[in-house]
Motif scaffolding. Structure first.
Motif, PDB file in Angstrom:
ATOM      1  N   GLY A  41       5.099   7.351  -5.693  1.00  0.00           N
ATOM      2  CA  GLY A  41       6.448   7.244  -5.120  1.00  0.00           C
ATOM      3  C   GLY A  41       7.512   7.793  -6.052  1.00  0.00           C
ATOM      4  N   LYS A  42       7.351   7.514  -7.331  1.00  0.00           N
ATOM      5  CA  LYS A  42       8.300   8.047  -8.331  1.00  0.00           C
ATOM      6  C   LYS A  42       8.206   9.571  -8.376  1.00  0.00           C
ATOM      7  N   LEU A  43       6.981  10.110  -8.321  1.00  0.00           N
ATOM      8  CA  LEU A  43       6.821  11.571  -8.316  1.00  0.00           C
ATOM      9  C   LEU A  43       7.548  12.174  -7.121  1.00  0.00           C
ATOM     10  N   LYS A  44       7.391  11.515  -5.986  1.00  0.00           N
ATOM     11  CA  LYS A  44       8.013  11.987  -4.748  1.00  0.00           C
ATOM     12  C   LYS A  44       9.538  12.042  -4.873  1.00  0.00           C
ATOM     13  N   LEU A  45      10.116  11.071  -5.584  1.00  0.00           N
ATOM     14  CA  LEU A  45      11.565  11.059  -5.784  1.00  0.00           C
ATOM     15  C   LEU A  45      12.049  12.301  -6.528  1.00  0.00           C
ATOM     16  N   TYR A  46      11.135  12.919  -7.289  1.00  0.00           N
ATOM     17  CA  TYR A  46      11.458  14.151  -8.019  1.00  0.00           C
ATOM     18  C   TYR A  46      10.963  15.394  -7.279  1.00  0.00           C
ATOM     19  N   ASN A  47      10.773  15.252  -5.978  1.00  0.00           N
ATOM     20  CA  ASN A  47      10.345  16.370  -5.116  1.00  0.00           C
ATOM     21  C   ASN A  47       8.993  16.953  -5.497  1.00  0.00           C
ATOM     22  N   ILE A  48       8.117  16.096  -5.994  1.00  0.00           N
ATOM     23  CA  ILE A  48       6.740  16.507  -6.254  1.00  0.00           C
ATOM     24  C   ILE A  48       5.910  16.030  -5.065  1.00  0.00           C
ATOM     25  N   ASN A  49       5.126  16.929  -4.503  1.00  0.00           N
ATOM     26  CA  ASN A  49       4.345  16.609  -3.301  1.00  0.00           C
ATOM     27  C   ASN A  49       3.192  15.683  -3.631  1.00  0.00           C
TER      28      ASN A  49
ATOM     29  N   SER B 163       6.766   8.028 -14.921  1.00  0.00           N
ATOM     30  CA  SER B 163       6.362   7.276 -13.725  1.00  0.00           C
ATOM     31  C   SER B 163       5.282   6.261 -14.067  1.00  0.00           C
ATOM     32  N   ILE B 164       4.328   6.665 -14.888  1.00  0.00           N
ATOM     33  CA  ILE B 164       3.255   5.767 -15.313  1.00  0.00           C
ATOM     34  C   ILE B 164       3.823   4.632 -16.161  1.00  0.00           C
ATOM     35  N   MET B 165       4.687   4.986 -17.110  1.00  0.00           N
ATOM     36  CA  MET B 165       5.263   3.980 -18.000  1.00  0.00           C
ATOM     37  C   MET B 165       6.060   2.921 -17.232  1.00  0.00           C
ATOM     38  N   ILE B 166       6.892   3.373 -16.317  1.00  0.00           N
ATOM     39  CA  ILE B 166       7.704   2.447 -15.521  1.00  0.00           C
ATOM     40  C   ILE B 166       6.798   1.527 -14.697  1.00  0.00           C
ATOM     41  N   PHE B 167       5.768   2.116 -14.076  1.00  0.00           N
ATOM     42  CA  PHE B 167       4.851   1.330 -13.248  1.00  0.00           C
ATOM     43  C   PHE B 167       4.121   0.275 -14.085  1.00  0.00           C
ATOM     44  N   VAL B 168       3.561   0.705 -15.210  1.00  0.00           N
ATOM     45  CA  VAL B 168       2.796  -0.198 -16.064  1.00  0.00           C
ATOM     46  C   VAL B 168       3.690  -1.332 -16.583  1.00  0.00           C
ATOM     47  N   ASN B 169       4.893  -0.995 -17.032  1.00  0.00           N
ATOM     48  CA  ASN B 169       5.807  -2.018 -17.540  1.00  0.00           C
ATOM     49  C   ASN B 169       6.186  -3.011 -16.456  1.00  0.00           C
ATOM     50  N   ARG B 170       6.342  -2.529 -15.241  1.00  0.00           N
ATOM     51  CA  ARG B 170       6.769  -3.395 -14.159  1.00  0.00           C
ATOM     52  C   ARG B 170       5.636  -4.258 -13.575  1.00  0.00           C
ATOM     53  N   TYR B 171       4.466  -3.651 -13.397  1.00  0.00           N
ATOM     54  CA  TYR B 171       3.400  -4.333 -12.654  1.00  0.00           C
ATOM     55  C   TYR B 171       2.205  -4.781 -13.480  1.00  0.00           C
ATOM     56  N   CYS B 172       1.921  -4.119 -14.604  1.00  0.00           N
ATOM     57  CA  CYS B 172       0.681  -4.399 -15.310  1.00  0.00           C
ATOM     58  C   CYS B 172       0.850  -5.324 -16.512  1.00  0.00           C
TER      59      CYS B 172
ATOM     60  N   PHE C 288       0.047  13.046  -1.844  1.00  0.00           N
ATOM     61  CA  PHE C 288      -0.682  12.675  -0.636  1.00  0.00           C
ATOM     62  C   PHE C 288      -1.632  11.536  -0.962  1.00  0.00           C
ATOM     63  N   PRO C 289      -1.658  10.489  -0.117  1.00  0.00           N
ATOM     64  CA  PRO C 289      -0.770  10.295   1.034  1.00  0.00           C
ATOM     65  C   PRO C 289       0.630   9.885   0.572  1.00  0.00           C
ATOM     66  N   GLU C 290       1.633  10.248   1.379  1.00  0.00           N
ATOM     67  CA  GLU C 290       3.000   9.958   0.956  1.00  0.00           C
ATOM     68  C   GLU C 290       3.505   8.611   1.456  1.00  0.00           C
ATOM     69  N   ASN C 291       2.744   7.974   2.331  1.00  0.00           N
ATOM     70  CA  ASN C 291       3.107   6.632   2.797  1.00  0.00           C
ATOM     71  C   ASN C 291       1.837   5.905   3.229  1.00  0.00           C
ATOM     72  N   ASP C 292       1.999   4.781   3.897  1.00  0.00           N
ATOM     73  CA  ASP C 292       0.820   3.994   4.294  1.00  0.00           C
ATOM     74  C   ASP C 292       0.329   4.350   5.687  1.00  0.00           C
ATOM     75  N   LYS C 293       0.837   5.446   6.251  1.00  0.00           N
ATOM     76  CA  LYS C 293       0.473   5.818   7.622  1.00  0.00           C
ATOM     77  C   LYS C 293      -0.807   6.631   7.710  1.00  0.00           C
ATOM     78  N   CYS C 294      -1.254   7.180   6.598  1.00  0.00           N
ATOM     79  CA  CYS C 294      -2.499   7.957   6.662  1.00  0.00           C
ATOM     80  C   CYS C 294      -3.394   7.630   5.481  1.00  0.00           C
ATOM     81  N   ALA C 295      -4.681   7.855   5.671  1.00  0.00           N
ATOM     82  CA  ALA C 295      -5.684   7.579   4.643  1.00  0.00           C
ATOM     83  C   ALA C 295      -5.649   8.668   3.577  1.00  0.00           C
ATOM     84  N   GLU C 296      -6.221   8.362   2.423  1.00  0.00           N
ATOM     85  CA  GLU C 296      -6.341   9.353   1.362  1.00  0.00           C
ATOM     86  C   GLU C 296      -7.277  10.475   1.806  1.00  0.00           C
ATOM     87  N   ASN C 297      -7.077  11.663   1.229  1.00  0.00           N
ATOM     88  CA  ASN C 297      -7.962  12.789   1.511  1.00  0.00           C
ATOM     89  C   ASN C 297      -9.357  12.447   0.977  1.00  0.00           C
TER      90      ASN C 297
END
Length: 131
Positions: free
Chosen positions: A52-60, A121-130, A62-71
């Motif tokens: 999600g953080k990557l997406k905020l920086y216009n990096i593509n 993005s990894i650092m923020i996620f880890v600090n917040r959730y892990c 997938f999946p971009e939401n919970d509507k579809c399964a992973e490739n």
């Protein structure tokens, strides 16, 4: 009070299937059960997630939401299946595979930018959730 941290293994690879895409692989969330059980599936795709953080920086991503399964090509290979809760071992950790498109790895002007955003993005996620 002290709370138990949640370990996270990131398995980062390169792919050329879609050069402008980052594929997330968690066996559709099954390899992230500790975090999903604690915070819900949003931690896989919301703006607070790594992708999600990557997406905020216009990096593509997938999946971009919970509507579809992973490739299925990139939904988590050996490492994801064998070290996560899917392995049925008692001592498991949450695992996520990230498959980085060629363009983000081989174009100098994109690579530095991408690496900095991914690391943050990894650092923020880890600090917040892990922690």
């Amino acid at each position: 009070h002290h709370h138990k941290s949640i370990p996270l293994l990131l398995d980062i690879h390169g792919q050329s299937f879609d050069e402008q895409m980052i594929f997330r692989g968690t066996q559709n969330g099954l390899s992230m059960q500790n975090l999903v059980n604690k915070y819900g599936t949003e931690i896989l795709w919301s703006n607070e997630s790594i992708c999600g953080k990557l997406k905020l920086y216009n990096i593509n991503v997938f999946p971009e939401n919970d509507k579809c399964a992973e490739n299925p090509k990139f939904n988590g290979g050996f490492t994801i299946r064998n070290y996560s809760g899917m392995s049925k071992q008692s001592n498991t950790i949450d695992c996520m595979q990230l498959e980085i498109g060629k363009e983000y790895r081989l174009l100098d002007e994109k690579m530095d930018y991408f690496c900095e955003i991914l690391a943050n993005s990894i650092m923020i996620f880890v600090n917040r959730y892990c922690e």
